[in-house]
Design a protein around this motif. Structure first.
Motif, PDB file in Angstrom:
ATOM      1  N   TYR A 175      -5.968  21.193  -0.928  1.00 33.73           N
ATOM      2  CA  TYR A 175      -6.792  20.151  -0.347  1.00 33.73           C
ATOM      3  C   TYR A 175      -7.803  20.791   0.581  1.00 33.73           C
TER       4      TYR A 175
ATOM      5  N   ARG B  40     -13.081  11.077  -0.315  1.00 30.00           N
ATOM      6  CA  ARG B  40     -12.207   9.920  -0.184  1.00 30.00           C
ATOM      7  C   ARG B  40     -11.300   9.748  -1.394  1.00 30.00           C
ATOM      8  N   ASP B  41     -11.471  10.561  -2.420  1.00 30.45           N
ATOM      9  CA  ASP B  41     -10.615  10.405  -3.594  1.00 30.45           C
ATOM     10  C   ASP B  41     -10.467  11.738  -4.318  1.00 30.45           C
TER      11      ASP B  41
ATOM     12  N   GLY C  19      -7.710  14.226  -5.580  1.00 31.49           N
ATOM     13  CA  GLY C  19      -6.260  14.366  -5.766  1.00 31.49           C
ATOM     14  C   GLY C  19      -5.502  13.209  -5.173  1.00 31.49           C
ATOM     15  N   MET C  20      -6.058  12.041  -5.339  1.00 38.12           N
ATOM     16  CA  MET C  20      -5.446  10.821  -4.793  1.00 38.12           C
ATOM     17  C   MET C  20      -5.267  10.883  -3.278  1.00 38.12           C
ATOM     18  N   GLY C  21      -6.165  11.555  -2.622  1.00 44.18           N
ATOM     19  CA  GLY C  21      -6.105  11.606  -1.161  1.00 44.18           C
ATOM     20  C   GLY C  21      -7.418  12.105  -0.634  1.00 44.18           C
ATOM     21  N   GLY C  22      -7.391  12.652   0.540  1.00 49.32           N
ATOM     22  CA  GLY C  22      -8.578  13.275   1.067  1.00 49.32           C
ATOM     23  C   GLY C  22      -8.923  12.908   2.496  1.00 49.32           C
ATOM     24  N   LYS C  23      -8.431  11.770   2.957  1.00 49.15           N
ATOM     25  CA  LYS C  23      -8.730  11.366   4.333  1.00 49.15           C
ATOM     26  C   LYS C  23      -7.452  10.947   5.056  1.00 49.15           C
ATOM     27  N   PRO C  24      -6.534  11.900   5.216  1.00 47.21           N
ATOM     28  CA  PRO C  24      -5.241  11.525   5.793  1.00 47.21           C
ATOM     29  C   PRO C  24      -5.271  11.287   7.295  1.00 47.21           C
TER      30      PRO C  24
ATOM     31  N   GLY D 195      -1.520  14.788   6.652  1.00 45.51           N
ATOM     32  CA  GLY D 195      -2.093  15.470   5.485  1.00 45.51           C
ATOM     33  C   GLY D 195      -1.594  14.810   4.215  1.00 45.51           C
ATOM     34  N   ASP D 196      -2.184  15.211   3.107  1.00 47.44           N
ATOM     35  CA  ASP D 196      -1.771  14.722   1.787  1.00 47.44           C
ATOM     36  C   ASP D 196      -0.844  15.750   1.159  1.00 47.44           C
TER      37      ASP D 196
ATOM     38  N   ILE E 239      -9.944   5.068   0.588  1.00 47.95           N
ATOM     39  CA  ILE E 239      -9.260   4.182  -0.349  1.00 47.95           C
ATOM     40  C   ILE E 239      -7.761   4.429  -0.440  1.00 47.95           C
ATOM     41  N   TRP E 240      -7.279   5.580   0.039  1.00 45.53           N
ATOM     42  CA  TRP E 240      -5.851   5.887  -0.064  1.00 45.53           C
ATOM     43  C   TRP E 240      -5.163   5.757   1.281  1.00 45.53           C
TER      44      TRP E 240
ATOM     45  N   GLY F 189      -2.771   7.159   4.360  1.00 48.21           N
ATOM     46  CA  GLY F 189      -2.947   8.439   5.029  1.00 48.21           C
ATOM     47  C   GLY F 189      -1.767   8.797   5.916  1.00 48.21           C
ATOM     48  N   GLY F 190      -2.074   9.364   7.064  1.00 48.92           N
ATOM     49  CA  GLY F 190      -1.019   9.849   7.952  1.00 48.92           C
ATOM     50  C   GLY F 190      -0.335  11.070   7.364  1.00 48.92           C
TER      51      GLY F 190
ATOM     52  N   ARG G  80       1.479  12.034   4.788  1.00 47.89           N
ATOM     53  CA  ARG G  80       1.623  11.247   3.560  1.00 47.89           C
ATOM     54  C   ARG G  80       2.174  12.042   2.385  1.00 47.89           C
TER      55      ARG G  80
ATOM     56  N   LEU H 127       2.818  11.979  -1.463  1.00 41.90           N
ATOM     57  CA  LEU H 127       2.339  11.312  -2.690  1.00 41.90           C
ATOM     58  C   LEU H 127       3.399  11.513  -3.767  1.00 41.90           C
TER      59      LEU H 127
END
Lengths: 479, 479, 479
Positions: free
Chosen positions: A11, A61-62, A64-69, C78-79, C122-123, C125-126, C128, C130
């Motif tokens: 990431y 923002r998208d 790997g199904m994440g990006g802005k944790p 983090g993701d 859109i996802w 967070g925290g 997190r 997956l």
């Protein structure tokens, strides 16, 4: 097999160039080690710089199904002046300390200098933010906030969390109050001000003290306010705008004599439970146009009428298993203040339809000379307007208080208060109106909450069953 | 513009000469990296050294509106022997671990060696303090405390916090108990003993086990005891001296057969809510001279009479929405013990005026041969003295229990207990006195808490409305 | 003097060869710095490697009265993809993050692409996780769990703790649902699955989202589930097998339309308190063969009948001080779903003996055309089977709803919902059966929970006192 191709090898948020101290992750910040600014001089500038760093690093923002944790910002115990307002406009930011740090500044500011000089410490502590913003204008409440949370666009901000630190407004300073400025509960400062719609926020374990507004949140959905210590603030918790499905629980709370301890407006599905709400507070809980919400299992203590207020139209709310105590201010420095309401206002002052008031204990104990207007029976539960309300199985204990000795030192706030609250011996019964259903209110049901002599209502328009009267001539300490 | 001149360029507490490991702040300590002592050998000596360091560094009580913010001391998971008592005499100290570490030592010490040899682990864990103080003298309770909090002078200590670690007393060792020493609940050890007046303390997330006293706090104001696991202690939570406006909520609690699960004296405005209080405990909750306090929304389970005791004069308290269950001890190793009270004492034994007992569920299920004195109807709610009490809408379910099979292995405590608690089939009704108002008590009101046949009171001196009787001949499982 | 000889000079667990970053203790791990694997690629493999390390280091079960204290594993924000299931088979393991990270994926997946393209994020967070496990088979629920807790032998696992992180199932993907897959609440994924007997576990502060099962725990003793955010999961909290003396409190919860928000079976002494349980949820709370447990002080909101279900034989439970609200689904994307029950089922559907339903508020507000079967009065409290139940002082408010405008954008879920919940004006009374005691049920007591006209029961077999009727012709908004 899982589809691994949906995920990047790394990431982007796992690197951080400014790695000036060993950190476990770039998303875990410490205000004392951040390379911009000095947290003791201005923690606001430091946190704003950290937020800018998060936004600079978390741009996808998208991915790997994440990006802005988001991130966590840690505030170790210490004194941190805040002269720049923090602006939070990202989701998933947690700001956390290691100590709520409350102490009574009210006792301190009312202690004579000759006593104070021997005190071990005089300021709050813990992970402590000293709010040193310029005094805010009453019309611009947000400007005086140490932490302002605001973002436009979609989605709503989610999961911002404040935990386990102290926000201290330092002084009350209403100039009009002169020598009494420190008792004025006014300084234009707010601890946390959430200005835009939000979801799944948490405020837990915080200590808020000497702020004109502790926590103000607009347009909240699924908000948690749990286990905080919010006291000696002008107002403690205010849910404004509108909101739903939230929880104010397990807090210790007490506002100033003309502020809200808990206020909510245009709210549905709010659960206010298991709080210990102490004086002063103009009211203990004030709902305005709140529906289908609960006030259960709280302990509330006030020095004035109007402990629980439902204003506007508050409908289908439940008030149950609460302990209400109203007595007279016992502590000399605050004896001169009250909320201006008289005892006809009702300890519980209720407007709206279809509410339930069940299984509460209500104690009022007060010397007759403090009752306003003198000579008139105080009203305990007052249905001011509305229909379809159900008031059942409330136990009202009304007594006259022995006069409080006022010769205790101002610093003896604790002993004075405990003495007052335990003074249940030698009380005599005080005649009160247990329940008053205002003329014109129809369709309400009042059961077992006072004898026929203690309840005022139009029995041609409302249903009533009085608590069975005690056998002739007998009266307990209780009504 | 803010008045920056009121603040120093740097707070003196931001430097620490003994910086032997990278730390985020001098006010964040870790017992495993402190340069004095070895936390595994004696964590007490380490913490005392840290406290001395805090006091050495934080000497200014009013420098830049701060100066004594306190500190956090972190205890990572591990076994830490404590042979030196910790003395806390500063405000804003938080001691925090990463694991409450409870396990049942009671089951372990009652498991035969041949079973025990196969166990995965036998001791509690988490961030675990092993209390290895010399046995305390009963007259000197404070001497046996792992953590003693005490300071003279003003102000009261504020905001000391204990969170998320384990204090383990290791063994019970009453020599008089011989082979049963591990079941004696006596070892002279206390987990946390707060000796002097205190404000805004928090005890959260702790695990306390095998201590004669878990938490003892004197003169508490605005104390929070929340979300702890305090079990298999002689006594769990004791609020002594006097106090006000505090909260014991959301805990899992269970004391020994002759100790207190929750005890409070001379207290006003205490909120005891949403606790799950399991056996054994001489009582589940005992108030002595407590006023205007609440017991709401708790689940209480006991093997003896006297679950809730109001002694001395307890006035204007609320007991509502609680679930009380009393049955007989089902676990072989503890069958020989009880609290010595008979069933005439009352499951709820109440002295005082103006109390409310509303909307509680009370289950008693017991084989007739265990009732003491045999053949006499047990008393459920007993008003021993006082006036103006209000007892309404309590549902009492009294049944005879099928006899407990005693052939389960001692290690089968869990299955034995769950089996007992779920055994609601094939019960038959047990005749009890639902409410007994002692002769001479006047001015009380008893509503809908038992039929006329089930309530004993002087109707010439108290108000009464019985629960409507079931149609002739019918009886549910419930009273 | 303490017997120091019982303790080793050093605990073996204080050294760790793989000390590749400065750590405070070998028992404090950070997934981002562990030398095996990459937490962003597969946090499951990293945590399993850490657990193996703990087991390798902590091999003595009785060395100096300790030896297996467990550890803490920290997940910074983090993701973190999880493609290997974590297996926890040691006691005293705490996994902790710094952010529950919930956001509404349901709103997101029902927002049109042209709106979504402008969203800030859109996802969730925290901290997190997956969950990217292969889809589980319905028969093998445990296989789809991100965290599986299981150990054979004795003692039971103790004090495993999950705190303050997010487990995100990413997508619902029931292929049969076609375009509606993201609204299917099915993906075979579970957040935490506790398969074997356990004691003193804690799940606190977690965020669970878009999992078919959030938390499933078998054979729990003294479990704490507190202050979590578990929503948009097929099922939220399921206590299976059997269990006792546990607590589900202070959570925000809401399951899918055909799943459980809270489910428990064969449980004794469960305390479900102060939760805010929102829609949808096939039921809000479902007990099967649960005894001597409590449902108190919760706020529950549902769009379907069957909010509280006692199935099998549920005995001697207390349901008090809860606020129940049932209305009709206001949000367009979910209008097509319900739980398939009709309004004769009962909002509270109760089987069993000796239960107490006291002091609850129940609101039902619904347009007549949505009532099933049309034209029949909905049943609010239904005693389906059993004896000795006590239903008292419940306030039922039943009204017809104004029709919900359905022209709001899907992304306007919040405003739509708040508007619906606040819509208490201009309602008219809806005739309902307040309490229905099924034919053949005897020995129950119904008090003050509806007028004689509103309660259906055999008065020859049950005790009854109706709420006093309002004077002729009058009716409030409330029943």
């Amino acid at each position: 097999m899982p589809n691994t191709s949906r995920f990047p090898a790394r990431y982007p948020n796992t690197d951080r160039p400014e790695k000036d101290v060993p950190m476990t992750s770039p998303n875990a910040y410490d205000v004392t080690t951040w390379h911009v600014g000095n947290a003791h001089d201005d923690i606001g500038a430091v946190i704003n710089s950290i937020i800018a760093d998060i936004k600079r690093r978390q741009v996808h923002r998208d991915l790997g199904m994440g990006g802005k944790p988001g991130a966590v910002i840690y505030i170790p115990p210490g004194d941190y002046r805040l002269s720049s307002q923090v602006l939070i406009d990202i989701s998933y930011l947690k700001i956390v300390g290691s100590g709520h740090g409350f102490t009574s500044s009210s006792i301190r500011f009312n202690t004579p200098a000759h006593e104070l000089k021997d005190w071990h410490e005089i300021w709050p502590g813990g992970s402590r933010v000293l709010v040193d913003l310029p005094a805010g204008d009453a019309q611009e409440e947000a400007a005086g906030a140490a932490f302002l949370v605001r973002r436009s666009g979609n989605p709503r901000l989610s999961s911002v969390e404040f935990a386990d630190f102290c926000i201290d407004g330092l002084h009350f300073e209403d100039k009009a109050a002169g020598d009494e400025a420190e008792n004025s509960y006014r300084n234009g400062k707010t601890g946390i001000h959430v200005a835009s719609a939000n979801d799944s926020f948490r405020v837990t374990g915080m200590g808020l003290v000497y702020l004109e507004h502790g926590l103000v949140a607009h347009h909240s959905d699924a908000l948690t306010v749990d286990n905080n210590f919010i006291a000696e603030c002008g107002n403690c918790i205010e849910l404004r705008g509108m909101g739903q499905a939230s929880r104010i629980s397990n807090n210790l709370i007490g506002a100033g004599y003309d502020g809200h301890s808990i206020f909510a407006e245009n709210f549905g599905g709010l659960l206010v439970s298991a709080n210990n709400i102490f004086p002063r507070g103009r009211s203990s809980i004030h709902f305005q146009d709140v529906a289908r919400s609960s006030v259960t299992g709280n302990r509330l203590h006030s020095f004035y009428p109007g402990m629980l207020i439902f204003s506007g139209t508050c409908s289908e709310n439940l008030v149950s298993s609460n302990h209400f105590l109203r007595d007279h201010e016992p502590w000399a420095p605050m004896v001169g203040y009250d909320n201006g309401l008289d005892d006809q206002f009702g300890l519980l002052h209720l407007n709206g339809d279809g509410n339930s008031v069940i299984a509460n204990h209500i104690s009022e104990t007060i010397d007759r000379r403090f009752i306003k207007p003198i000579g008139e029976k105080p009203v305990i539960i007052r249905l001011v307007s509305g229909s379809g309300n159900y008031v059942a199985n409330n136990h009202i204990v009304a007594t006259t208080e022995v006069e409080i000795a006022r010769d205790a030192a101002n610093s003896e706030c604790f002993a004075t208060q405990v003495g007052a609250i335990l003074a249940t011996a030698n009380l005599t019964q005080l005649e009160v109106v247990a329940v008053r259903v205002e003329e014109g209110c129809t369709g309400n049901t009042i059961l077992d909450s006072g004898t026929e002599a203690q309840v005022m209502l139009d029995q041609a328009a409302n249903a009533f069953r009085g608590t069975p009267s005690l056998p002739g001539g007998l009266a307990g300490a209780a009504v």
